[in-house]
Write an enzyme that holds these catalytic residues in place. Structure first.
Site, mmCIF file in Angstrom:
data_model
loop_
_atom_site.group_PDB
_atom_site.id
_atom_site.type_symbol
_atom_site.label_atom_id
_atom_site.label_comp_id
_atom_site.label_asym_id
_atom_site.label_seq_id
_atom_site.Cartn_x
_atom_site.Cartn_y
_atom_site.Cartn_z
ATOM 1 N N ASP A 75 -16.490 -8.634 -40.575
ATOM 2 C CA ASP A 75 -15.427 -8.720 -39.580
ATOM 3 C C ASP A 75 -15.802 -7.813 -38.406
ATOM 4 O OD1 ASP A 75 -13.014 -9.294 -38.384
ATOM 5 O OD2 ASP A 75 -11.765 -8.393 -39.939
ATOM 6 N N GLU A 77 -17.909 -8.570 -33.069
ATOM 7 C CA GLU A 77 -18.096 -9.099 -31.714
ATOM 8 C C GLU A 77 -19.054 -8.265 -30.841
ATOM 9 O OE1 GLU A 77 -14.895 -10.746 -33.726
ATOM 10 O OE2 GLU A 77 -15.062 -8.647 -33.142
ATOM 11 N N ASP A 95 -7.347 -14.007 -35.951
ATOM 12 C CA ASP A 95 -6.009 -13.498 -36.219
ATOM 13 C C ASP A 95 -4.926 -14.412 -35.661
ATOM 14 O OD1 ASP A 95 -7.306 -11.399 -37.386
ATOM 15 O OD2 ASP A 95 -7.218 -10.120 -35.620
#
Length: 987
Positions: free
Chosen positions: A557, A560, A637
């Site tokens: 996770d 980015e 999300d």
């Protein structure tokens, strides 16, 4: 998981009480637009949009780029030359090396670079430490095949003066018409132009130049100080050339402006798809304002968007700069290979050959404008003509999706967070108690000791191996989160090694970059560095990551990367990676490098245990073209709201046609508490996500399926069991994606490329080549749906065989306990009907084959099987069968699709032997001929080891037509192996 601005301390008692109280409130979340740039806040985007406006508003516009005819060379499928840029208002020029490659696959590639300059030349960078070349390593990460140069490509005779023509592709039916001045390219198929480069003259390569410190003019009373020339005297806005500020952060730009931009037009194509990831419709919208249009370009800049909104072109977590255009019976596409921040404007124009036609018969052209901050102009061109031709050629370049382990395509149960190892055990037991199947349970960051990855909290997860052992008893798995930020804390061996070995990302000054994420002060692993990649692999060994077992897999996770105190919640663009490249050059690839390192770490982990034969499972949030080779993704999300359920379908369709089909959305919504109706409908939709995971935020109420209460728990369980029964069909679809890049969820245009009415439909889909057509209910209170049937074919309700026929739109009743699911005539669907606790326990279960007879009277389908976990299939250890029903002979046959081998491997023999007892227990024929009504049995013959076992009979059970429903028949226990050759005769 997203940015909450949390500190890294463990939840206190008061905070736990607060969270408990908040769990009864569904938060209203809105995206924080102020945290993310718009085009006019991004210097290079604003400049190039203004450049386009100026060019398109001037009828006499002359693009300042030309191809030097004397520089052109063509040899062995490659054209080279120099494009000359004339600098506005000066006599100076910049030479841009051009390469146009033509590949055996029929793909073409156009690359435009910039000549390196020596000291004293106009384009020397002001910072001697800055690299003098444009970033040119994106290919290293994204491209894995399909680049064999074509030996058949040749210059075409009869080219007009001022052009160079190259014929290439299948039978020479493709052609590139290269204009010299102004420079541009038309790509043609069978003589018709399909794609145009620089047709509108928006090509712009911001050439390298020295930084000139201009004196500040003395300010007169009532006037502002002016730097150098006044704005009205210069063609370009220099305000963001050398630095740029946003949100309190300043981005230094030692290389100055270096954006690349190009207009790409699709003449007579009204629809364009792709450029994932965005929360909007499948058919991309125009971006220049007006009714139903966006006012901002589509943006690709991987970001942790905490609360993303619907129907928006704003950036999300991943970037796939691959676009397809669709018109009747024709698909084409382009792939913009650039890892920097990218914006894409889309506009449409209409034309009519008859000015008096009042728009009747006019044709729509889609015009796109691609703008990237740095790097090469590097574009691949795909001329189709079919959707699979384009997707297949793209995935040949970037790699086919990983063939996952079977557990990975079953159901996953997750939340932030299961708080103790006993909590995990309890959830596992309750799934069993309620007879609800699942395969994987997940752990978010709270399992760690103080947010330190590769550790376990000794108070809450004191016995992880015991927890994993309980899961393994029913062939279940554990997934644990590992993020790229490493806690900067003393006496933490992982960060100590990261710093001592100098394997982290650096800041612009060359020191290890420090930012803020879940652990607080953190450093980021630089996975562009081969040494960091090697080190990362060592951390996952069972003796290093203690407490993990062979059934433990990984979730990446925040890659980015998410940086809580960074500009746009990410890393500064002037940070430095391995090789001296700035982060701005590689940003969109960063997430893929982390997933890649983790994938190889899992391979290395099991190699240590002499079991390198197990396929890794790694989920990623951030991705780029090529990430599909490494595992799965999810859409981040989302919210527990009906619009987010509705949006999940076009988002996943877009991922599938973009070459990354192993995709899903958080079932139930990450933020907030879904109503029981919404939760139920989301599970019914999720049963058709390639990646199927329930997930929830830490502040939400617990929502495991067994907590929903009746009738909801039972309805959700039925949706889960439907997914498990159809796992053979899903696994076969994954195998097809793994071998030719075909999407798993297929939109209407992909299946029916000649049906213009269906091009924009994105709320229904076909599952692989199975003929299953699904339209999940995504509207609150709905008790029915309308499904569009594009072809003149029979369709049957999956559950009760109610019959419909297209082309038309049909209405289906869909009460809460009903999933709108049709079977298209002409297909054979494999499934396994025994309810089990997990997919691993289904390994030797028998099969049911559903034969769906359509208008032709014939049907066919395929089944792919292997052990569901190892790489043995690469050595022939698999079963691949084609089933075919022929009405002319009234026979159903099984044919081997595996390539015959004179000397099959030991693994092949072992696998086939292990599957000898796996049988076909039932054949259901939907739309059975009326002539079978009086039949009581069928004749069955089987071929084993190349020898016929003779014939035998099996019972035929007939069910006649009811009003609106098809007749159907059942052959029970025909006594045949799933992996053998056989024939059932209904004659």
């Amino acid at each position: 998981m997203a940015v909450l601005g949390s500190d890294s301390r463990r939840w206190s008692g008061l905070l736990l009480i607060f969270v408990f109280l908040c769990s009864f409130i569904t938060p209203v979340v809105t995206v924080k637009h102020e945290n993310f740039k718009k085009c006019d806040q991004s210097g290079f985007c604003k400049r190039n949009r203004a450049y386009a406006d100026a060019a398109l508003s001037t009828s006499s516009w002359q693009a300042p780029y030309s191809l030097d005819p004397a520089s052109i060379k063509f040899d062995n499928g490659m054209l080279t030359g120099s494009v000359v840029k004339t600098i506005v208002n000066t006599a100076e020029t910049v030479r841009l090396p051009l390469t146009i490659a033509f590949y055996e696959s029929g793909t073409a590639r156009v690359t435009l670079d910039e000549e390196r300059r020596q000291k004293g030349d106009i384009v020397l960078r002001h910072d001697s430490k800055a690299k003098k070349q444009r970033y040119n390593e994106a290919e290293k990460w994204a491209i894995v095949g399909g680049t064999t140069l074509s030996q058949g490509a040749a210059t075409s005779k009869g080219a007009e003066k001022g052009t160079t023509n190259i014929s290439y592709g299948p039978a020479g039916t493709f052609e590139a018409v290269i204009r010299h001045s102004p420079f541009g390219i038309d790509f043609k198929r069978n003589g018709e132009t399909q794609i145009q480069f620089n047709n509108r003259g928006l090509l712009n390569v911001e050439h390298w130049r020295p930084k000139v410190e201009k004196p500040v003019e003395e300010k007169k009373e009532g006037e502002e100080a002016v730097v150098g020339e006044s704005a009205k005297d210069t063609e370009e806005d220099e305000g963001t050339w050398w630095d740029e500020s946003f949100g309190g952060s300043t981005d230094s730009k030692p290389k100055g402006p270096e954006a690349v931009a190009l207009d790409i037009s699709f003449p007579n194509y009204q629809h364009v798809f792709g450029v994932a990831e965005h929360a909007g419709p499948l058919s991309l919208k125009e971006t220049r304002g007006g009714d139903g249009k966006y006012s901002e370009p589509y943006r690709l800049y991987n970001s942790d968007v905490f609360e993303y909104e619907m129907d928006s072109p704003m950036t999300l977590y991943g970037a796939i700069p691959f676009m397809q255009a669709q018109k009747k019976d024709s698909t084409v596409g382009v792939f913009w290979l650039n890892a920097a921040e990218t914006w894409i404007d889309i506009t449409k124009s209409s034309s009519s050959t008859n000015p008096l036609s009042l728009g009747i018969g006019s044709k729509i052209t889609t015009n796109t404008h691609w703008i990237s901050e740095s790097g090469l102009l590097d574009v691949f061109i795909f001329l189709g003509p079919k959707p699979q031709d384009v997707v297949g050629a793209y995935t040949e370049l970037t790699g086919y999706t990983q063939l996952p382990q079977q557990f990975a395509i079953a159901y996953h149960q997750c939340r932030w967070n299961y708080v103790t190892d006993e909590d995990v055990r309890d959830v596992d037991r309750k799934f069993d108690k309620n007879r609800i199947p699942y395969d994987v349970i997940w752990l978010d960051i709270e399992y760690t000791e103080g947010k330190k990855y590769f550790t376990w909290d000794p108070d809450t997860f004191a016995n992880p191996l015991g927890m994993e052992k309980q899961l393994d008893e029913h062939e279940r798995k554990l997934v644990a989160i590992i993020d790229p930020h490493i806690k900067n804390e003393g006496n933490y061996p992982v960060v100590d090694e990261l710093k001592s070995k100098d394997l982290a990302v650096h800041n612009k000054d060359g020191n290890i970059y420090e930012g803020w994420c879940w652990p607080g002060s953190s450093h980021w692993v630089d996975c562009f560095n081969p040494a960091a990649h090697t080190w990362w692999k060592s951390l996952f060994r069972y003796d290093k990551f203690k407490g993990t077992a062979k059934n433990t897999w990984i979730w990446n996770d925040m890659n980015e990367p998410s940086v809580f105190n960074g500009p746009e919640t990410t890393m500064p663009k002037d940070n430095l990676h391995h090789g001296g490249w700035e982060h701005r050059d590689v940003h969109n690839i960063n997430g893929m490098t982390f997933q890649n390192a983790t994938y190889h770490a899992i391979l290395a982990r099991d190699k240590e245990e002499d079991k390198a034969n197990v396929r890794p499972f790694v989920l990623t949030r951030s991705f780029y073209s090529g990430s599909q080779r490494l595992g799965a993704m999810w859409t981040g999300d989302n919210q527990a709201a009906w619009p987010h359920l509705e949006a999940s379908i076009p988002m996943l369709l877009s991922m599938g046609i973009s070459g990354f089909p192993f995709a899903g959305a958080d079932v139930g919504g990450f933020f907030g508490n879904p109503s029981k109706e919404l939760l139920t409908r989301w599970y019914q939709a999720g049963a058709f996500y390639p990646f199927f995971r329930g997930h929830a935020h830490i502040d939400t109420r617990r929502r495991e399926p067994y907590l929903a209460g009746e009738p909801y728990t039972q309805i959700i369980t039925q949706a889960l069991r439907l997914r498990y029964s159809l796992l053979p069909a899903w696994y076969t679809a994954f195998h097809e994606a793994h071998t030719n890049g075909a999407p798993i969820l297929r939109p209407n245009y992909y299946v029916h490329p000649g049906d213009e009415k269906g091009f924009a439909i994105d709320d229904q889909f076909y599952v692989g080549s199975t003929g299953l057509l699904a339209k999940p209910v995504t509207t609150e209170g709905a008790d029915g749906v309308d499904i569009y049937l594009a072809d003149k074919e029979k369709y049957f309700d999956y559950f009760d065989y109610w019959m419909y026929e297209g082309p038309t739109t049909v209405s289906l009743a869909a009460s809460l306990d009903t999933i709108p699911l049709l079977m298209q005539g002409g297909h054979i669907i494999p499934r396994r009907d025994r309810p089990r606790r997990s997919s691993g326990l289904m390994r030797y279960d028998p099969f049911t084959l559903v034969v769906v007879i359509g208008n032709s009277g014939d049907a066919e389908g395929t089944l792919y099987l292997d052990d569901g976990e190892s790489f043995d299939y690469e050595e022939g250890a698999f079963i691949h069968r084609r089933f075919e029903y022929k009405s002319a002979t009234s026979t159903l046959m099984s044919e081997d699709l595996a390539a015959a081998s004179a000397s099959p491997s030991r693994k092949t023999k072992d696998y086939l032997k292990a599957m000898e007892k796996v049988r076909v227990e039932k054949v259901i024929v939907v739309g059975a001929p009326e002539s079978w009504k009086s039949k009581k049995e069928v004749e069955v013959s089987e071929e084993l080891a190349g020898k016929s076992s003779g014939t035998k009979s099996a019972e035929l059970e007939w069910h006649g037509k009811e009003e609106g429903k098809a007749a159907w028949a059942v052959v029970r226990d025909p006594g045949i192996q799933i992996g053998a050759g056989w024939k059932i005769s209904f004659a």
